[in-house]
Scaffold this motif. Structure first.
Motif, short mmCIF file in Angstrom:
data_model
loop_
_atom_site.label_atom_id
_atom_site.label_comp_id
_atom_site.label_asym_id
_atom_site.label_seq_id
_atom_site.Cartn_x
_atom_site.Cartn_y
_atom_site.Cartn_z
N ARG A 65 0.65 -1.18 -0.03
CA ARG A 65 -0.08 -0.05 0.02
C ARG A 65 0.73 1.34 -0.01
NH1 ARG A 65 -2.82 -4.13 2.13
NH2 ARG A 65 -5.21 -4.02 2.02
N GLY A 66 2.16 1.02 -0.11
CA GLY A 66 2.98 2.38 0.11
C GLY A 66 3.74 2.68 1.31
N GLY A 94 1.39 7.64 3.19
CA GLY A 94 1.13 8.83 3.37
C GLY A 94 1.93 9.68 4.42
N SER A 95 2.32 8.92 5.48
CA SER A 95 3.15 9.73 6.51
C SER A 95 4.69 9.82 6.13
CB SER A 95 3.25 8.33 7.55
OG SER A 95 2.02 7.88 8.02
N ARG A 96 5.13 10.88 6.74
CA ARG A 96 6.49 11.21 6.57
C ARG A 96 7.61 10.08 6.92
NH1 ARG A 96 9.66 15.19 10.63
NH2 ARG A 96 11.68 15.47 9.44
N LYS A 97 8.36 9.87 5.98
CA LYS A 97 9.28 8.62 5.92
C LYS A 97 10.63 8.86 6.45
CE LYS A 97 6.14 6.06 3.92
NZ LYS A 97 5.22 6.96 3.64
N PRO A 98 11.22 7.83 7.07
CA PRO A 98 12.49 8.18 7.87
C PRO A 98 13.74 8.23 6.88
CG PRO A 98 12.08 5.75 7.59
CD PRO A 98 10.84 6.31 7.29
N PRO A 108 7.83 6.84 13.80
CA PRO A 108 6.90 5.81 12.88
C PRO A 108 5.39 5.83 13.66
CG PRO A 108 7.87 4.59 14.56
CD PRO A 108 8.51 5.92 14.90
N ASP A 109 4.50 5.34 12.70
CA ASP A 109 2.96 5.26 13.24
C ASP A 109 3.02 4.08 14.11
OD1 ASP A 109 1.67 7.06 11.25
OD2 ASP A 109 2.65 6.02 10.04
N ILE A 110 3.72 3.12 13.86
CA ILE A 110 3.67 1.93 14.85
C ILE A 110 4.92 1.55 15.35
CG2 ILE A 110 3.10 -0.63 14.87
CD1 ILE A 110 1.19 -0.13 12.62
N MET A 111 5.30 1.11 16.63
CA MET A 111 6.27 0.49 17.27
C MET A 111 5.81 -0.88 18.05
SD MET A 111 9.08 3.16 18.83
CE MET A 111 10.23 4.05 17.85
N VAL A 112 6.75 -1.86 17.82
CA VAL A 112 6.35 -3.06 18.41
C VAL A 112 7.58 -3.39 19.18
CG1 VAL A 112 5.86 -5.56 17.76
CG2 VAL A 112 5.34 -3.90 16.26
N GLU A 113 7.28 -4.04 20.35
CA GLU A 113 8.12 -4.62 21.45
C GLU A 113 7.78 -6.08 21.58
OE1 GLU A 113 11.12 -3.65 21.93
OE2 GLU A 113 10.99 -1.40 21.83
N VAL A 114 8.59 -6.92 21.86
CA VAL A 114 8.07 -8.25 22.24
C VAL A 114 8.92 -8.57 23.54
CG1 VAL A 114 8.52 -10.90 21.74
CG2 VAL A 114 8.14 -9.29 19.69
N VAL A 115 7.98 -8.74 24.50
CA VAL A 115 8.49 -8.76 26.09
C VAL A 115 9.31 -10.12 26.30
CG1 VAL A 115 7.68 -8.95 28.44
CG2 VAL A 115 6.44 -7.56 26.86
#
Length: 211
Positions: A65-66, A94-98, A108-115
């Protein structure tokens, strides 16, 4: 029971600037907390199965989706004295990119952590990072806990704090906050974890199995 090895010198907290942290070689781990390099969580096979799964799920949905999905070595400057390396992160279309190179200051729009099983690592993901990522402006924070077999998603509120948006243990999640149309099969995820071997390895650390 396997006795943990002492942390190598590179993992012991030591003073460091953001620029020096950003310039560390890829094979030197660590996050920056209040100007000091600190040890990251020690990933095991369970951790890696979950990280690969979440990158696969996010990537398969967002990239066509881009959008963009980044892995666990991406370095984010979440505040002036702090640099973090989430297990995964994603930028929606559509978000500003790194930037292509260097530390990332674009949330980022999403950050993920695995405990991880360690209480120290659990506190870092559930207490320290939940405040840091909210202040950084990350809209959704995912926490995957393999010990509890749970997926929790927090959404950034208008007051700059996270609110609970989703909590799931098993089954198929058809309504993922911020990702309309994405389906997450948690039963399939926990089945992947079940394919792993025994709880701990056999033989001395550093040993090599021969056939």
């Amino acid at each position: 029971m396997v006795t943990p090895l002492p942390a190598p010198e590179s993992f012991r907290a030591r003073p460091m600037t953001l620029a020096a942290w950003a310039a560390l070689p890829e094979d030197e781990a660590g996050e920056l907390v209040d100007g000091r390099l600190v040890e990251e969580e020690g990933p095991d096979a369970v951790h890696e199965v979950l990280v690969v799964w979440v990158i696969r799920m996010l990537g398969g949905f967002i990239i066509p989706r881009g959008g963009l999905v980044l892995g666990s070595d991406a370095k984010f400057v979440v505040s002036v004295p702090r640099g973090r390396k989430p297990d995964a992160s994603a930028y929606l279309p559509g978000s500003r990119k790194p930037p292509r190179r260097g530390p990332i200051g674009v949330p980022p729009d999403i950050m993920v952590e695995v405990v991880s099983p360690s209480p120290r690592d659990a506190r870092r993901d559930r207490v320290e990072k939940i405040h840091e990522y909210a202040a950084f402006g990350v809209r959704w924070y995912w926490i995957l806990d393999p010990q509890e077999m749970t997926l929790t998603i927090f959404e950034l509120g208008t007051d700059g704090r996270y609110v609970h948006a989703l909590g799931a243990v098993d089954g198929i999640v058809t309504e993922v906050p911020g990702l309309e149309g994405l389906t997450l099969d948690l039963d399939a995820l926990w089945s992947e974890v079940d394919r792993l071997g025994p709880e701990s390895g056999e033989g001395p650390l550093g040993g090599v199995d021969t056939v």
